[in-house]
Design a protein around this motif. Structure first.
Motif, PDB file in Angstrom:
ATOM      1  N   ASP A 109      12.309   6.588   7.083  1.00  0.00           N
ATOM      2  CA  ASP A 109      11.324   6.078   7.719  1.00  0.00           C
ATOM      3  C   ASP A 109       9.952   6.406   6.983  1.00  0.00           C
ATOM      4  OD1 ASP A 109       9.441   5.013   9.297  1.00  0.00           O
ATOM      5  OD2 ASP A 109      10.318   5.127  11.247  1.00  0.00           O
ATOM      6  N   ILE A 110       9.422   5.606   6.441  1.00  0.00           N
ATOM      7  CA  ILE A 110       8.076   5.592   5.682  1.00  0.00           C
ATOM      8  C   ILE A 110       6.727   5.586   6.698  1.00  0.00           C
ATOM      9  CG2 ILE A 110       8.580   4.833   3.582  1.00  0.00           C
ATOM     10  CD1 ILE A 110       7.362   2.298   3.796  1.00  0.00           C
ATOM     11  N   HIS A 111       6.989   5.788   8.006  1.00  0.00           N
ATOM     12  CA  HIS A 111       5.696   5.630   8.984  1.00  0.00           C
ATOM     13  C   HIS A 111       6.058   7.036   9.870  1.00  0.00           C
ATOM     14  CE1 HIS A 111       5.078   0.997   9.074  1.00  0.00           C
ATOM     15  NE2 HIS A 111       4.957   1.518   8.024  1.00  0.00           N
ATOM     16  N   PRO A 126       0.638  -1.325  -0.225  1.00  0.00           N
ATOM     17  CA  PRO A 126       0.084  -0.153  -0.043  1.00  0.00           C
ATOM     18  C   PRO A 126       0.805   1.291   0.040  1.00  0.00           C
ATOM     19  CG  PRO A 126      -0.104  -1.053   2.227  1.00  0.00           C
ATOM     20  CD  PRO A 126       0.696  -1.913   1.178  1.00  0.00           C
ATOM     21  N   HIS A 127       2.006   1.300   0.314  1.00  0.00           N
ATOM     22  CA  HIS A 127       2.980   2.276   0.335  1.00  0.00           C
ATOM     23  C   HIS A 127       3.209   2.603  -1.262  1.00  0.00           C
ATOM     24  CE1 HIS A 127       3.750   2.685   4.669  1.00  0.00           C
ATOM     25  NE2 HIS A 127       4.081   1.552   4.715  1.00  0.00           N
ATOM     26  N   PHE A 128       3.225   1.713  -1.796  1.00  0.00           N
ATOM     27  CA  PHE A 128       4.149   1.872  -3.206  1.00  0.00           C
ATOM     28  C   PHE A 128       3.162   1.231  -4.190  1.00  0.00           C
ATOM     29  CE2 PHE A 128       7.371   0.971  -0.376  1.00  0.00           C
ATOM     30  CZ  PHE A 128       8.062   2.024  -0.252  1.00  0.00           C
ATOM     31  N   PRO A 187       0.614   3.447   9.881  1.00  0.00           N
ATOM     32  CA  PRO A 187      -0.669   3.668   9.299  1.00  0.00           C
ATOM     33  C   PRO A 187      -1.246   2.325   9.057  1.00  0.00           C
ATOM     34  CG  PRO A 187       1.203   3.593   7.483  1.00  0.00           C
ATOM     35  CD  PRO A 187       1.856   3.559   9.082  1.00  0.00           C
ATOM     36  N   HIS A 188      -0.946   1.438   9.357  1.00  0.00           N
ATOM     37  CA  HIS A 188      -1.637  -0.139   9.173  1.00  0.00           C
ATOM     38  C   HIS A 188      -2.623  -0.464  10.265  1.00  0.00           C
ATOM     39  CE1 HIS A 188       1.588  -0.355   6.088  1.00  0.00           C
ATOM     40  NE2 HIS A 188       2.430  -0.152   6.869  1.00  0.00           N
ATOM     41  N   TYR A 189      -3.483   0.589  10.582  1.00  0.00           N
ATOM     42  CA  TYR A 189      -4.269   0.353  11.669  1.00  0.00           C
ATOM     43  C   TYR A 189      -5.704  -0.197  11.291  1.00  0.00           C
ATOM     44  CZ  TYR A 189      -6.625   4.098   9.067  1.00  0.00           C
ATOM     45  OH  TYR A 189      -7.199   4.885   7.927  1.00  0.00           O
ATOM     46  N   TYR A 225       7.723  -9.012   8.708  1.00  0.00           N
ATOM     47  CA  TYR A 225       8.628  -8.571   7.879  1.00  0.00           C
ATOM     48  C   TYR A 225       8.854  -7.080   7.903  1.00  0.00           C
ATOM     49  CZ  TYR A 225      11.058  -8.328   3.414  1.00  0.00           C
ATOM     50  OH  TYR A 225      12.191  -8.162   2.528  1.00  0.00           O
ATOM     51  N   HIS A 226       7.597  -6.456   7.805  1.00  0.00           N
ATOM     52  CA  HIS A 226       7.554  -4.961   8.102  1.00  0.00           C
ATOM     53  C   HIS A 226       6.694  -4.871   9.019  1.00  0.00           C
ATOM     54  CE1 HIS A 226       6.789  -1.065   5.840  1.00  0.00           C
ATOM     55  NE2 HIS A 226       5.553  -1.061   6.398  1.00  0.00           N
ATOM     56  N   ASP A 227       6.842  -3.348   9.672  1.00  0.00           N
ATOM     57  CA  ASP A 227       6.136  -3.196  10.833  1.00  0.00           C
ATOM     58  C   ASP A 227       4.803  -2.665  10.510  1.00  0.00           C
ATOM     59  OD1 ASP A 227       5.596  -2.308  13.510  1.00  0.00           O
ATOM     60  OD2 ASP A 227       6.725  -0.492  13.549  1.00  0.00           O
TER      61      ASP A 227
HETATM   62 ZN    ZN Z   1       4.318   0.425   6.322  1.00  0.00          ZN
END
Ligand code: ZN
Length: 303
Positions: free
Chosen positions: A127-129, A55-57, A134-136, A198-200
């Protein structure tokens, strides 16, 4: 003649009814699925990101600009999730109805208690957060807030169908409340257990179910794993007795397999987007069911 006239009137009415449908664009597949639950047949929905895309990319296609240009409403996650691709598309779409701040712009993060919000905004370290995590939506409690934001937004843009949106919201909230009891029960035996991601993108899920998902294969969100960092993760996993690694479909499963081979951990594929994995196509609840069952089953296997 009379018959033909009635037919023509019928066609005109059908056409105007179709036109009266609210044209809604959702940015990602989780938002699309919840928007569908609330909007039902009253809206014409398109979703930009694929369920298997990060979703970031999201790969921004020219057709997205056309969709946004015709939209009455855009539904976004916000909290900077789509900052890398959506603002440029909105600029190019030149549609004042859906620009940030307009009634046709629904930001679903409104009212969500965001985690990991930094005291000062700092993107200098990649940092992209940067505005908080944002993964709520993966936490069902937050999915209810999202559904309410969507119902309020749709009702404001389409008052004649407001009752339908509110009824659909109530149905979704009730379904979540019922399932949440079951989901929490599944994780009750594993309270405080460490899980590696893997990703936060799982802190809200961890909080919802009493898990600890605080070891990550990425050194920072959006920064690819390095051998030195992975060595630290392997050490951390041994200390925390972590034996489950969760990986989203768009991330590098091979890295997770390598770490698993050094620790005896099990790699579990999970998704935050309905349709991201086989068996999750049915919507938000089916997806959450899948993730809860997959992670709980892996936790139950002692190594
Ligand atoms: Zn993220």
């Amino acid at each position: 003649m009379k018959k033909i006239l009635l037919m023509v009137i019928g066609m005109v009415l059908t056409a105007s009814a179709a036109k009266a449908k609210l044209n809604v664009v959702a940015t990602t597949a989780d938002l699309g699925a919840i928007t569908k639950e609330i909007g039902g047949d009253n809206i014409e929905l398109s979703t930009l990101g694929k369920p298997t895309e990060d979703p970031h990319f999201v790969d921004a296609k020219p057709s997205f600009i056309v969709k946004l240009n015709h939209a009455d409403v855009v539904v976004e996650g916000g909290a900077e999730l789509e900052i890398g691709w959506l603002p440029a598309l909105l600029d190019q779409a030149r549609n004042s109805k859906i620009m940030s701040g307009a009634p046709g712009h629904i930001s679903c993060a409104t009212g969500v208690p965001l985690l990991d919000v930094p005291a000062t905004l700092d993107r200098s370290r990649g940092d992209i957060h940067a505005a908080g995590n944002p993964h709520y939506i993966i936490a069902p409690s937050n999915a209810k807030i999202v559904a309410k934001n969507i119902a309020d937004g749709l009702a404001a843009n389409d008052p004649k169908s407001a009752d339908t949106y509110r009824a659909n919201l109530k149905k979704f909230e009730d379904a979540i409340d019922t399932k949440l009891v079951e989901w929490r029960k599944k994780f009750a035996p594993f309270e405080g257990q460490s899980v590696v991601a893997y990703h936060d993108s799982w802190p809200y899920f961890a909080k919802e179910y009493g898990l600890k998902i605080d070891l990550f294969l990425e050194p920072k969100p959006g920064i690819p794993p390095t051998p030195a960092h992975l060595a630290e993760v392997i050490l951390g996993m041994k200390q925390a007795n972590a034996h489950v690694i969760i990986v989203d479909p768009y991330l590098n499963r091979k890295t997770a397999d390598t770490v698993a081979s050094h620790t005896g951990a099990k790699v579990v594929e999970v998704t935050q987007f309905p349709g991201g994995l086989k068996g999750t196509e049915g919507g938000y609840i089916e997806m959450e069911d899948y993730d809860v069952n997959a992670i709980a089953a892996a936790l139950a296997v002692k190594n």
